[in-house]
Design an enzyme around this catalytic site. Sequence first.
Site, mmCIF file in Angstrom:
data_model
loop_
_atom_site.group_PDB
_atom_site.id
_atom_site.type_symbol
_atom_site.label_atom_id
_atom_site.label_comp_id
_atom_site.label_asym_id
_atom_site.label_seq_id
_atom_site.Cartn_x
_atom_site.Cartn_y
_atom_site.Cartn_z
ATOM 1 N N LYS A 115 -34.406 32.075 -72.093
ATOM 2 C CA LYS A 115 -33.464 32.211 -73.211
ATOM 3 C C LYS A 115 -34.180 32.678 -74.472
ATOM 4 O O LYS A 115 -33.674 33.542 -75.196
ATOM 5 C CB LYS A 115 -32.739 30.879 -73.466
ATOM 6 N N LYS A 195 -28.627 34.842 -60.027
ATOM 7 C CA LYS A 195 -27.767 33.653 -60.137
ATOM 8 C C LYS A 195 -26.501 33.895 -60.970
ATOM 9 O O LYS A 195 -26.574 34.573 -61.999
ATOM 10 C CB LYS A 195 -28.590 32.531 -60.788
ATOM 11 N N LYS A 198 -23.010 31.468 -66.754
ATOM 12 C CA LYS A 198 -22.120 31.647 -67.905
ATOM 13 C C LYS A 198 -22.780 32.501 -68.971
ATOM 14 O O LYS A 198 -22.143 33.315 -69.625
ATOM 15 C CB LYS A 198 -21.787 30.274 -68.541
HETATM 16 P P1 TYM Z 1 -24.566 24.180 -67.175
HETATM 17 O O1 TYM Z 1 -23.388 23.955 -68.047
HETATM 18 O O2 TYM Z 1 -25.321 25.437 -67.308
HETATM 19 O O3 TYM Z 1 -24.122 24.097 -65.668
HETATM 20 C C1 TYM Z 1 -23.386 22.994 -65.167
HETATM 21 C C2 TYM Z 1 -23.838 22.676 -63.756
HETATM 22 O O4 TYM Z 1 -23.598 23.800 -62.897
HETATM 23 C C3 TYM Z 1 -24.800 24.086 -62.170
HETATM 24 N N1 TYM Z 1 -24.856 25.542 -61.921
HETATM 25 C C4 TYM Z 1 -24.998 26.104 -60.705
HETATM 26 N N2 TYM Z 1 -25.117 25.575 -59.476
HETATM 27 C C5 TYM Z 1 -25.229 26.440 -58.429
HETATM 28 N N3 TYM Z 1 -25.225 27.793 -58.559
HETATM 29 C C6 TYM Z 1 -25.102 28.380 -59.784
HETATM 30 N N4 TYM Z 1 -25.074 29.698 -59.911
HETATM 31 C C7 TYM Z 1 -24.988 27.512 -60.928
HETATM 32 N N5 TYM Z 1 -24.851 27.732 -62.267
HETATM 33 C C8 TYM Z 1 -24.774 26.518 -62.854
HETATM 34 C C9 TYM Z 1 -25.918 23.626 -63.078
HETATM 35 O O5 TYM Z 1 -27.103 23.386 -62.361
HETATM 36 C C10 TYM Z 1 -25.342 22.369 -63.685
HETATM 37 O O6 TYM Z 1 -25.535 21.258 -62.839
HETATM 38 N N6 TYM Z 1 -28.476 21.582 -68.801
HETATM 39 C C11 TYM Z 1 -27.211 21.423 -68.102
HETATM 40 C C12 TYM Z 1 -26.225 20.510 -68.818
HETATM 41 C C13 TYM Z 1 -26.728 19.123 -69.071
HETATM 42 C C14 TYM Z 1 -27.038 18.140 -68.093
HETATM 43 C C15 TYM Z 1 -27.422 16.974 -68.854
HETATM 44 C C16 TYM Z 1 -27.036 18.108 -66.723
HETATM 45 C C17 TYM Z 1 -26.927 18.556 -70.291
HETATM 46 N N7 TYM Z 1 -27.360 17.260 -70.178
HETATM 47 C C18 TYM Z 1 -27.816 15.813 -68.203
HETATM 48 C C19 TYM Z 1 -27.427 16.937 -66.080
HETATM 49 C C20 TYM Z 1 -27.807 15.784 -66.827
HETATM 50 C C21 TYM Z 1 -26.597 22.819 -68.012
HETATM 51 O O7 TYM Z 1 -27.017 23.731 -68.617
HETATM 52 O O8 TYM Z 1 -25.500 22.904 -67.276
#
Ligand code: TYM
Length: 332
Positions: A115, A195, A198
């Site tokens: 990022k 991948k 968003k």
């Molecule tokens: P975020 O919002 O990017 O994504 C939410 C969840 O979706 C999963 N994910 C995927 N899984 C499989 N294939 C994909 N292409 C894919 N894209 C996204 C992510 O792994 C995630 O589980 N940092 C986290 C948010 C967060 C969090 C936390 C998670 C904040 N605090 C504490 C766990 C525990 C995130 O960016 O999620």
Amino acid sequence: MPRVFSGIQPTGNPHIGNYFGAMKNYVRLGDTYGKNSIYCVVDLHAITNPAAYDPAALAERTLEMAVANFAAGLDPERVIFFVQSQVPEHQELSWVFTALTPVGELERMTQYKDKAAHLESVPAGLLMYPVLMAADILLYKADTVPVGEDQTQHIELTREIARKFNHTYGETFPEPQAVYAKDALRIPGVDGQGKMSKSKGEGSTIGILEPLDSIWQKLRVAPTDPARVRRSDPGDPEKCLIGDYHKLFSDLPTIEVAFTGCRTAGIGCVDCKKMLMEGIRRELTPLQERAAELRADPDWVRDALAQGAQEAREIARPVMEEVREKVGFLRL
Ligand code: TYM
């Protein structure tokens, strides 16, 4: 009993990577562990990336992400589901962890490097992002974290932070483990550029709340196995995006027909995509109908989130008290 925590960012429309990689697991674990499963829309994280954050849209996106999770089956009567900024203890614990975490560890995080590479000026919040994640999880002393594979490094750092806190201040936190949806570790984007994400924008994603005709327009032009130049050329569904999606959406007989048809050139890629579209329609139509009902009842959504925040605070407050005491802050 295990304590489950996970978070999802309100930075864009929820897509099938989020859904199969994480959201379905929230629901499954929620069915098993009830109020010991805690989920939140992480709006504090969303403001760390200037490329994806618009203050005028944040509240609406936060509600929309909540609607998507409710529509996917998360039941606020059974689990705890809330919005991160409604529970200020996340920020308080994050600061304590910031004081414990070496900058070098944070600079090594792959997502940070990716990022930051696109930004002229890197906000410190982007570097601290995984520290806030550790605070999210450990504030509830959670030991089980359902996520996609891309979060592995952040969960490892969370374990290190827990270990360091325990070593410095005495045994307090568990060392949490990531749990994955084993068939959906890393769902590829529909543009064929790695991948689904968003932050890469709408071109890479299939939204779970996206109109089906818009999904079809993306699938129609999605790349397939390059070996299939002409319809008469056989292909390998294991090397094809559409093959990957079939495994998520289609039943076994359909997969058999599509995969055999691809290998023998019995069907063309458009036929294969149409079969996939049937599975997508079956999975997403009921979800989109529930989302429409929820949008028509915004009070229900707000009340459910307010109740979730209340329940979360009740768990967070005594943990934060314990931390304040161990860190040595003055008590009055
Ligand atoms: P975020 O919002 O990017 O994504 C939410 C969840 O979706 C999963 N994910 C995927 N899984 C499989 N294939 C994909 N292409 C894919 N894209 C996204 C992510 O792994 C995630 O589980 N940092 C986290 C948010 C967060 C969090 C936390 C998670 C904040 N605090 C504490 C766990 C525990 C995130 O960016 O999620």
